[in-house]
Design an enzyme around this catalytic site. Structure first.
Site, PDB file in Angstrom:
ATOM      1  N   ASP A 128     -12.880  32.510 -15.217  1.00 14.22           N
ATOM      2  CA  ASP A 128     -13.061  33.940 -14.755  1.00 14.22           C
ATOM      3  C   ASP A 128     -13.803  35.057 -15.929  1.00 14.22           C
ATOM      4  O   ASP A 128     -13.063  36.050 -16.088  1.00 14.22           O
ATOM      5  CB  ASP A 128     -11.854  34.737 -14.216  1.00 14.22           C
ATOM      6  CG  ASP A 128     -10.820  34.549 -15.294  1.00 14.22           C
ATOM      7  OD1 ASP A 128     -10.914  33.889 -16.169  1.00 14.22           O
ATOM      8  OD2 ASP A 128      -9.717  35.286 -15.120  1.00 14.22           O
ATOM      9  N   SER A 132     -22.875  36.426 -38.185  1.00 14.49           N
ATOM     10  CA  SER A 132     -22.842  35.260 -37.403  1.00 14.49           C
ATOM     11  C   SER A 132     -21.921  35.458 -36.156  1.00 14.49           C
ATOM     12  O   SER A 132     -22.391  36.271 -35.363  1.00 14.49           O
ATOM     13  CB  SER A 132     -21.595  34.328 -38.082  1.00 14.49           C
ATOM     14  OG  SER A 132     -21.372  32.852 -37.568  1.00 14.49           O
ATOM     15  N   HIS A 153     -26.351  29.361 -43.845  1.00 14.35           N
ATOM     16  CA  HIS A 153     -25.799  30.473 -42.788  1.00 14.35           C
ATOM     17  C   HIS A 153     -25.114  31.786 -43.396  1.00 14.35           C
ATOM     18  O   HIS A 153     -25.050  32.596 -43.045  1.00 14.35           O
ATOM     19  CB  HIS A 153     -24.765  29.746 -41.968  1.00 14.35           C
ATOM     20  CG  HIS A 153     -24.251  30.678 -40.914  1.00 14.35           C
ATOM     21  ND1 HIS A 153     -24.769  30.884 -39.603  1.00 14.35           N
ATOM     22  CD2 HIS A 153     -22.964  31.066 -40.809  1.00 14.35           C
ATOM     23  CE1 HIS A 153     -24.051  31.605 -38.976  1.00 14.35           C
ATOM     24  NE2 HIS A 153     -22.758  31.720 -39.668  1.00 14.35           N
TER      25      HIS A 153
END
Length: 433
Positions: free
Chosen positions: A358, A144, A411
């Protein structure tokens, strides 16, 4: 290095490393990383290649296996394994509501947490690798979010890798968090529909609980504020192989009769708080959307904004009619911090991370297109947590990557499928199939 000890079939050694907090300021502040070395019994004196495991999340420490559970037994046939607690997780230097005030106020905390993404994790790996392997490259296994880290590894330090194995973790290379969640909500809706098809009795149970929450909004025994939106987020369970069954059992005994009328049972409250609390993994909530951030575009609470594009998830509208309540999952919202006592003191810090503009780039498409490291990735059909289409698109951009696409697992396939999934990836990476 500490003394070694044993579990069934394995020898373990706890190891600790010191790394820079900010790798761009290597002579500045440091933090500690914890990792557990594992080798098969009878092979502790062998010169074996190394495999480093990067856990999913973000915010979770490495698995605490007993013996050769899940995929570990297969890995130990060929490797010595390092189970790394990524910075801020497990037994590494913690980052949570108790420790973050040591940094200062919310602004200082947000600046600190900006250093807990895949880029810093990979630089941590490269910092400790010479001490672990003697300088030899190692195989990375990323589950993952660990796969996001492995993809960053291929982008920035491929010389440190002998192979990369990714399970349910091929990220979008240039998509914004908005793109991730815009793909996620329809996927989650399909998972909820499948759950109700399996357990139709849960339609009425979920509606009854939601109606109760709209009029009561209780504070659970552990201090968690259970709003209807928080209740809906139990849908995060639906992304695991046993998740639908777990959700069903959780819902079936939600109420008890009391002198004041129906109330949520203590057992239900305990199970819900355990499922929803971020006390053991606060970084998941704090940097979840930041995992996708690149460049000057803020995440700006992406999951919350995008949810408004899918009015079918609005519980109030659903309960005004007669349709089934939709659960959500794999998303973090501003109200997540208001509900959870483990996160409540960090709400302003989370707001500042959501506003940040940023962010360093995470992936180098040109370098991935020229990749020479053997790479294999398991991609799960209709994965609720990581979009299958995004993953396959990324797979096509990484030179030499071979995919194992399957609907046999959800998953958590590397855990549920254990040796089979890892064996397949190792064979693909070796070009044995």
């Amino acid at each position: 290095m500490s003394a070694s000890y044993r579990q069934p079939g394995v020898v373990l050694t706890d190891r600790r490393f010191t790394v820079p907090l900010d790798h761009d300021a290597p002579s500045g502040e440091t933090i500690e990383l914890f990792a557990r070395e594992v080798v098969a019994s009878g092979r502790a004196d062998k010169d074996l290649p190394w495999l480093v495991y990067l856990q999913g999340g973000p915010g979770f420490g490495a698995n605490r296996f007993v013996g050769k559970q899940a995929w570990l037994g297969r890995a130990l046939e060929d490797h010595r394994v390092l189970l790394l607690d990524q910075r801020g997780t497990g037994s590494s230097t913690p980052a949570n509501r108790q420790t973050l005030p040591l940094r200062g106020g919310p602004r200082e905390q947000a600046d600190y947490l900006a250093l807990f993404r895949a880029d810093s994790i990979v630089r941590d790996c490269e910092t400790i690798r010479p001490a672990v392997t003697g300088g030899a490259p190692w195989t990375v296994l990323g589950q993952s979010f660990g796969g996001f880290c492995a993809t960053h590894y291929l982008s920035t330090a491929p010389e440190g890798l002998s192979a990369a194995l990714i399970t349910g973790g091929l990220p979008t290379l240039d998509g914004h968090a908005d793109d991730v969640y815009r793909a996620a909500y329809p996927r989650i809706e399909r998972k909820v529909a499948a759950h109700y098809a399996r357990y139709p009795q849960d339609v009425e149970r979920a509606r009854r609980i939601a109606e109760y929450l709209l009029s009561h909004e209780p504070v659970l025994n552990g201090g968690y504020r259970l709003t209807v939106e928080a209740f809906q987020s139990l849908g995060i369970l639906l992304g695991g192989g046993e998740g639908s069954h777990r959700l069903h059992y959780l819902l079936e005994n939600a109420f008890v009769r009391t002198a004041q009328g129906p109330a949520l049972s203590d057992a239900f409250q305990e199970d819900v708080q355990a499922a929803l609390s971020f006390a053991g993994h606060p970084l998941y909530a704090l940097v979840h959307e930041a995992c996708y951030a690149q460049g000057d575009r803020p995440t700006a609470w992406s999951a919350e904004r995008v949810r408004a594009e899918f009015p079918q998830f609005d519980a109030g509208k659903t309960l005004a009619g007669d349709g089934p309540l939709l659960f959500t999952g794999e998303s973090v919202h501003p109200w997540t911090f208001d509900c959870d006592p483990a996160l409540r003191p960090l709400r302003e810090t989370a707001d500042l991370l959501a506003e940040r503009t940023d962010w360093a780039p995470l992936y180098d498409a040109g370098r991935l297109a020229a990749n020479e490291v053997p790479v294999a990735a398991a991609v799960y059909h209709d994965d609720m947590y990581v979009d299958t289409a995004h993953s396959l698109r990324t797979a096509g951009t990484i030179r030499g990557l071979r995919t194992y696409v399957t609907d046999e697992f959800e998953h958590d396939g590397v855990r549920a499928g254990g040796p089979r999934v890892l064996d397949r990836l190792l064979a693909l990476a070796r070009d044995d199939v």
